[in-house]
Design a protein around this motif. Structure first.
Motif, PDB file in Angstrom:
ATOM      1  N   PHE A  83       0.814  -1.204   0.000  1.00  0.00           N
ATOM      2  CA  PHE A  83       0.000   0.000   0.000  1.00  0.00           C
ATOM      3  C   PHE A  83       0.856   1.265   0.000  1.00  0.00           C
ATOM      4  N   GLU A 107      -9.303   7.489  -7.026  1.00  0.00           N
ATOM      5  CA  GLU A 107      -9.477   6.445  -6.020  1.00  0.00           C
ATOM      6  C   GLU A 107      -8.406   6.596  -4.960  1.00  0.00           C
ATOM      7  N   ARG A 108      -8.818   6.404  -3.726  1.00  0.00           N
ATOM      8  CA  ARG A 108      -7.865   6.394  -2.627  1.00  0.00           C
ATOM      9  C   ARG A 108      -7.921   5.031  -1.983  1.00  0.00           C
ATOM     10  N   PHE A 109      -6.774   4.368  -1.922  1.00  0.00           N
ATOM     11  CA  PHE A 109      -6.701   3.046  -1.335  1.00  0.00           C
ATOM     12  C   PHE A 109      -6.306   3.175   0.125  1.00  0.00           C
ATOM     13  N   LYS A 129      -1.063   5.110  -2.642  1.00  0.00           N
ATOM     14  CA  LYS A 129      -2.382   5.216  -2.045  1.00  0.00           C
ATOM     15  C   LYS A 129      -3.421   5.877  -2.946  1.00  0.00           C
ATOM     16  N   THR A 150      -0.559   6.633 -10.606  1.00  0.00           N
ATOM     17  CA  THR A 150      -0.655   6.316  -9.189  1.00  0.00           C
ATOM     18  C   THR A 150       0.427   7.067  -8.440  1.00  0.00           C
TER      19      THR A 150
END
Length: 113
Positions: free
Chosen positions: A35, A98-100, A38, A64
């Motif tokens: 991760f 998108e946020r992981f 992110k 990313t």
């Protein structure tokens, strides 16, 4: 004669230190942190032909990064790789952001006993 021996010994010590430093730094960098990236951003831009002037189509790029800004910058650089000679991109907009979030660490149950 003594100076040459000292120079050779010093050179050998420096070379050994440099090689060992490279080996240890590569071993730790072999496993990426989970991760670490992110954010994921997808951008869509217009592809414009310079001569004769005209908007041809839309092109998209994905990037990313550890922050939103770095992910967006990487996405715009990805779009740049798709722009042919005699054209340029304009009016880039985010299509997907998108946020992981890392999953919670597993809890370890202590055995009573």
């Amino acid at each position: 004669m003594a100076r040459q021996l000292v120079r050779r010994t010093t050179l050998a010590a420096l070379t050994t230190t440099a090689v060992l430093g490279l080996l240890t730094s590569n071993a730790s960098a072999a496993e990426p942190e989970p991760f670490a990236r992110k954010w994921r951003v997808v951008v869509k831009c217009q592809l414009v032909r310079i001569n004769p002037y005209g908007v041809l189509k839309y092109i998209d790029g994905t990037g990313t990064g550890t922050t939103y800004n770095s992910a967006e910058t990487n996405a715009l650089q990805h779009v740049d790789t798709k722009v042919p000679v005699g054209h340029y991109k304009r009016h880039c907009d985010d299509v997907l952001v998108e946020r992981f979030i890392a999953p919670p660490a597993p809890s370890v149950a202590l055995a009573a006993g």
